[in-house]
Design a protein around this motif. Structure first.
Motif, short mmCIF file in Angstrom:
data_model
loop_
_atom_site.label_atom_id
_atom_site.label_comp_id
_atom_site.label_asym_id
_atom_site.label_seq_id
_atom_site.Cartn_x
_atom_site.Cartn_y
_atom_site.Cartn_z
N GLY A 1 -15.54 27.29 32.55
CA GLY A 1 -14.09 27.49 32.61
C GLY A 1 -13.59 27.53 34.03
N TYR A 2 -14.33 28.19 34.93
CA TYR A 2 -13.95 28.22 36.35
C TYR A 2 -13.90 26.81 36.93
CZ TYR A 2 -14.00 33.28 37.21
OH TYR A 2 -13.69 34.61 37.23
N MET A 3 -14.93 26.02 36.64
CA MET A 3 -14.96 24.63 37.14
C MET A 3 -13.75 23.86 36.62
SD MET A 3 -18.97 23.69 36.56
CE MET A 3 -20.16 25.03 36.50
N THR A 4 -13.44 24.04 35.35
CA THR A 4 -12.32 23.31 34.74
C THR A 4 -11.00 23.74 35.36
OG1 THR A 4 -13.58 23.18 32.69
CG2 THR A 4 -11.23 22.72 32.55
N VAL A 5 -10.86 25.03 35.66
CA VAL A 5 -9.66 25.52 36.34
C VAL A 5 -9.50 24.83 37.69
CG1 VAL A 5 -8.71 27.54 37.52
CG2 VAL A 5 -9.50 27.74 35.17
N ALA A 6 -10.59 24.68 38.42
CA ALA A 6 -10.52 24.00 39.72
C ALA A 6 -10.08 22.55 39.56
CB ALA A 6 -11.88 24.07 40.42
N LEU A 7 -10.58 21.88 38.52
CA LEU A 7 -10.14 20.50 38.26
C LEU A 7 -8.64 20.47 38.00
CD1 LEU A 7 -13.02 19.36 35.86
CD2 LEU A 7 -12.71 18.64 38.23
N GLY A 8 -8.15 21.41 37.18
CA GLY A 8 -6.73 21.45 36.86
C GLY A 8 -5.86 21.76 38.06
N ALA A 9 -6.43 22.51 39.02
CA ALA A 9 -5.68 22.82 40.23
C ALA A 9 -5.75 21.69 41.25
CB ALA A 9 -6.23 24.10 40.85
N SER A 10 -6.33 20.57 40.86
CA SER A 10 -6.46 19.39 41.70
C SER A 10 -7.42 19.62 42.86
CB SER A 10 -5.08 18.96 42.25
OG SER A 10 -5.10 17.62 42.67
N ALA A 11 -8.28 20.64 42.74
CA ALA A 11 -9.31 20.92 43.75
C ALA A 11 -10.64 20.37 43.23
CB ALA A 11 -9.39 22.41 44.03
N TYR A 12 -10.72 19.05 43.15
CA TYR A 12 -11.87 18.41 42.51
C TYR A 12 -13.17 18.70 43.26
CZ TYR A 12 -7.91 15.87 40.60
OH TYR A 12 -6.71 15.55 40.02
N SER A 13 -13.12 18.68 44.57
CA SER A 13 -14.33 18.92 45.35
C SER A 13 -14.83 20.35 45.16
CB SER A 13 -14.08 18.65 46.84
OG SER A 13 -12.98 19.41 47.30
N VAL A 14 -13.91 21.30 44.97
CA VAL A 14 -14.31 22.69 44.72
C VAL A 14 -15.01 22.80 43.37
CG1 VAL A 14 -13.50 25.06 44.44
CG2 VAL A 14 -12.44 23.58 46.14
N ALA A 15 -14.50 22.09 42.36
CA ALA A 15 -15.12 22.11 41.04
C ALA A 15 -16.54 21.57 41.11
CB ALA A 15 -14.29 21.28 40.05
N VAL A 16 -16.73 20.47 41.83
CA VAL A 16 -18.06 19.87 41.96
C VAL A 16 -18.98 20.77 42.79
CG1 VAL A 16 -19.33 17.88 42.85
CG2 VAL A 16 -17.17 17.55 41.65
N PHE A 17 -18.42 21.44 43.79
CA PHE A 17 -19.18 22.40 44.60
C PHE A 17 -19.71 23.53 43.71
CE2 PHE A 17 -18.74 25.88 48.03
CZ PHE A 17 -20.08 25.76 48.38
N HIS A 18 -18.86 24.06 42.84
CA HIS A 18 -19.30 25.14 41.94
C HIS A 18 -20.29 24.59 40.91
CE1 HIS A 18 -19.23 29.13 40.36
NE2 HIS A 18 -18.73 28.78 39.19
N LEU A 19 -20.09 23.35 40.49
CA LEU A 19 -21.06 22.72 39.58
C LEU A 19 -22.45 22.73 40.20
CD1 LEU A 19 -20.54 19.31 37.74
CD2 LEU A 19 -22.65 19.82 38.92
N MET A 20 -22.51 22.40 41.48
CA MET A 20 -23.81 22.32 42.16
C MET A 20 -24.43 23.71 42.33
SD MET A 20 -24.73 21.14 46.02
CE MET A 20 -23.95 22.64 46.60
N THR A 21 -23.68 24.67 42.87
CA THR A 21 -24.25 26.01 43.08
C THR A 21 -24.61 26.65 41.74
OG1 THR A 21 -22.05 27.05 43.09
CG2 THR A 21 -22.94 26.33 45.21
N HIS A 22 -23.76 26.45 40.73
CA HIS A 22 -24.02 27.02 39.41
C HIS A 22 -25.30 26.44 38.80
CE1 HIS A 22 -23.55 26.87 34.95
NE2 HIS A 22 -23.17 28.12 35.12
#
Length: 703
Positions: free
Chosen positions: A336-357
């Motif tokens: 859900g956190y990753m998806t929120v980042a995508l919705g906030a147009s912070a795509y690189s942040v979502a992928v960053f959390h995908l990697m650390t997660h």
């Protein structure tokens, strides 16, 4: 440095795990008669071939990432399947920095899971089959992330779904496992229906299945209105694509399959829920970001769905007593956190959390599996306690994973999770206010249920080896029990739990080594990559055309983050003054007080708020709703189609009806077939008289 990667090298990366899966599935079993499926030789062949294949893929992926960082890239067709009226159906690779990073994460986590499986699945009769499945799963995920067109993307998308079905139901003699894998398969079909509709819309209006062609036409697509509405066609297509991601990445309300997927063995829980299947939806939306960026409505939809998942799935983790299910609900929340980042147009942040997660969640799942081994396959955390002194490596690595999960400063999860919260705070997309509240509240909830599990498992009173009011079949610690037999040398008895007088013990090195290797990036990877990945040129490496690089060009959350960032150390120190850290500390302290000092308080709260507890225990009644509405509706529809359509129309009217007509006609005509020659002569004479009469009267004309 070459600007184009070697296609043969790229082809070897997904094919190496595929070859390993083939060897394990054929030569590692009695299929070809070379080895017995339960022989030592067959097991050695199975794990050696698959581990070697994934290791090769991991090493080559690291080499590709290095070359991509030096400016190399690849976007071309590898094999053209067919050409239909100008529409090319082909296999092709798109390798830029996003793809290269995903390849490394997928292969590294998969390699750790493969090594871990040697110890965890020892003695299981499906040992060789399991290795074949997980290696095939790795191949499917690599084909998905390396694709440069929607056809190959859909192939990888469905392949990971198919193999997950096989893995969740790996112990196919257990009814709960069969129910769980069927549930996962059917729920994902709902999402995949939307996904293929989205692909179809983009194909219909762009005329191509290539990412490059679709992205190049995105401005034209953004001007198209969906027929019969005033909606942008691109909005409809993006929402349809995201519905596919809702199924694969377990977003509300298509999340219901993921907790039940704990029926599979623990290694596959780590593989599915850490770096592969559930992150496929996040990766897909990030890859499609040039399209999503042109639709605020689609982004708002993504944002709100992610916020609901992040908060409300976290609540469910609070009341879970099965160790794997606690980690599973944390996966839902973090997705859900990753998806929120995508919705906030912070795509690189979502992928960053995908990697650390991927690193710390794989660590937590494999740590839970190590605990399960030590507890002789009792998964109820209420039957544990005090394992720290018996399982020191599992204890310290699980602590590292928990600290990373809750966003402790200087751990990898802190940098990605804190960046998501800041990005949402700076977002102006509709729904961002609710999303900010959800991710902020989720910090406290995550810390509370994560350390509830940690304290109950590793600290406090030793509750194992005793008679308990709640056993492994309790309603709240149900479903997922790895009840396969193992060699007693490793403490894997056929029963659940420790017998009186037995003590837990540390797992063998093939189990603990992956824990240590995953703990290292769980600590350091966030600090190392935050600057290049979020604020540097990391995502501008590789393929040259701009449309593939997601920059959040129409929204400015990333610009605000960039201005506020002054390094990984100042970022961690600044967190001391933010509510995020103090919410996490409050969650840890409250869980310690409740479960270490005053366990009577949560018991009293459960009695006092029994209605709320029942709501959470029944998972918001989503399963009951699905059973009552969709499952029963499908049965009613199926019964109606069967009785009305099949029995009534097809069998009754068309098949049996036509047979009855023929039978009636035959029954009538058989009276004319007496078998006497004089009857036939008489009929001929009568016929001649009728013809003569009609001719004379002029009814039949003559020439």
């Amino acid at each position: 440095m070459a600007t184009t990667l070697n296609p043969n090298l790229l082809l070897a990366i997904p094919l190496a795990p595929l070859v390993g899966a083939t060897i394990a599935g054929l030569f590692g079993t009695k299929f070809f008669g070379l080895f017995s499926s339960d022989s030592r030789g067959g097991r050695i062949v199975a794990h050696t071939a698959t581990i070697l294949g994934v290791a090769i893929a991991c090493v080559l992926s690291l080499l590709v990432l290095r070359d991509v960082m030096d400016g190399a890239g690849y976007n071309a067709t590898v094999y053209e399947w067919m050409n239909i009226g100008g529409l090319k159906l082909e296999v092709g690779f798109l390798v830029d920095s996003l793809t290269a990073m995903m390849m490394v994460v997928v292969t590294f986590v998969s390699l750790m899971v493969h090594i871990y499986t040697v110890g965890y699945m020892q003695g299981d009769p499906g040992y060789n089959r399991f290795f074949a499945y997980i290696s095939l799963f790795t191949f499917s995920m690599l084909m998905l992330v390396m694709s440069n067109n929607f056809l190959q993307l859909f192939f990888g998308w469905e392949a990971v779904g198919l193999v997950s079905y096989l893995l969740i139901g790996f112990w196919y003699t257990r009814p709960t496992a069969i129910f769980a894998n069927m549930k996962a398969f059917l729920v994902n079909r709902v999402g995949d229906f939307g996904f293929i509709l989205g692909i179809g819309l983009l194909l219909a209006y762009s005329g191509s299945m290539s990412y490059a062609d679709v992205f190049a036409a995105r401005e034209k697509l953004a001007a198209v209105i969906f027929p019969g509405t005033d909606w942008m066609m691109l909005t409809v297509a993006c929402i349809c694509l995201f519905i596919g991601a809702m199924g694969k990445s377990a977003q509300f309300p298509l999340h219901v399959w993921l907790p039940d997927s704990m029926e599979g063995p623990t290694p596959i829980s780590a593989l599915i829920h850490a770096a592969t299947m559930v992150t496929a939806g996040i990766f897909m939306v990030a890859r499609m970001s040039p399209l999503f960026e042109l639709s605020d409505t689609a982004l708002s939809f993504v944002l709100v769905i992610g916020a609901i998942t992040a908060l409300f799935m976290g609540f469910l983790g609070i009341i879970q007593n099965d160790i794997k299910r606690v980690v599973a609900y944390s996966t839902l929340s973090q997705l859900g956190y990753m998806t929120v980042a995508l919705g906030a147009s912070a795509y690189s942040v979502a992928v960053f959390h995908l990697m650390t997660h991927a690193f710390f969640k794989a660590l937590l799942f494999l740590g839970a599996g190590s605990v399960i081994i030590g507890m002789h396959h009792d998964q109820d955390i209420r039957n544990m306690g005090g394992l720290r002194k018996y399982m020191p490596i599992t204890w310290i690595t699980s602590l590292v994973g928990s600290l990373a999960l809750i966003g402790t400063p200087f751990f990898s999860g802190f940098y990605s999770k804190d960046s998501i919260i800041e990005a949402v705070a700076e977002s102006h997309i509709a729904g961002s206010g609710f999303a900010y509240f959800a991710v902020l509240a989720g910090v406290f909830v995550t810390a509370f249920y994560s350390f509830r599990m940690y304290f109950l498992v590793f600290h406090g009173e030793e509750r194992f080896g005793k008679a308990h009011a709640h056993d492994a079949h309790d309603d709240h610690a149900h479903h997922a029990h790895d009840d396969h037999s193992h060699d007693d040398d490793h403490g894997h008895d056929e029963h659940h739990g420790l017998a009186p007088g037995q003590k837990p013990h540390e797992s063998p090195w093939v189990v603990t080594l992956p824990l240590v290797l995953l703990a290292i990036p769980s600590v350091i990877i966030g600090a190392i990559v935050i600057e290049p990945m979020l604020f540097g040129d990391f995502f501008k490496h590789g393929v040259a055309f701009k449309e593939v690089i997601f920059v959040g060009e129409n929204h400015h959350a990333m610009e605000e983050l960039r201005e506020a960032f002054h390094g990984w150390v100042p970022m961690a120190l600044h967190s001391l003054t933010t509510p995020v850290l103090w919410l996490a500390i409050a969650g840890v302290v409250l869980s310690w007080f409740f479960y270490m000092k005053r366990p009577d308080i949560p018991a009293a709260l459960q009695r006092r708020f029994s209605g709320l507890y029942k709501l959470l225990d029944n998972k918001y009644y989503m399963d009951a709703f699905n059973q009552a509405v969709f499952a029963r509706g499908a049965r009613v529809l199926g019964t109606g189609l069967w009785k009305g359509g099949d029995q009534g129309l097809i069998d009754g009217l068309l098949v049996n009806g036509s047979a009855r007509v023929v039978a009636t006609f035959a029954a009538a005509s058989r009276y004319l077939q007496s078998g006497y020659i004089y009857h036939y002569a008489f009929a001929m004479i009568v016929g001649m008289l009728v013809l003569l009469t009609l001719t004379i009267t002029g009814v039949i004309g003559t020439k």
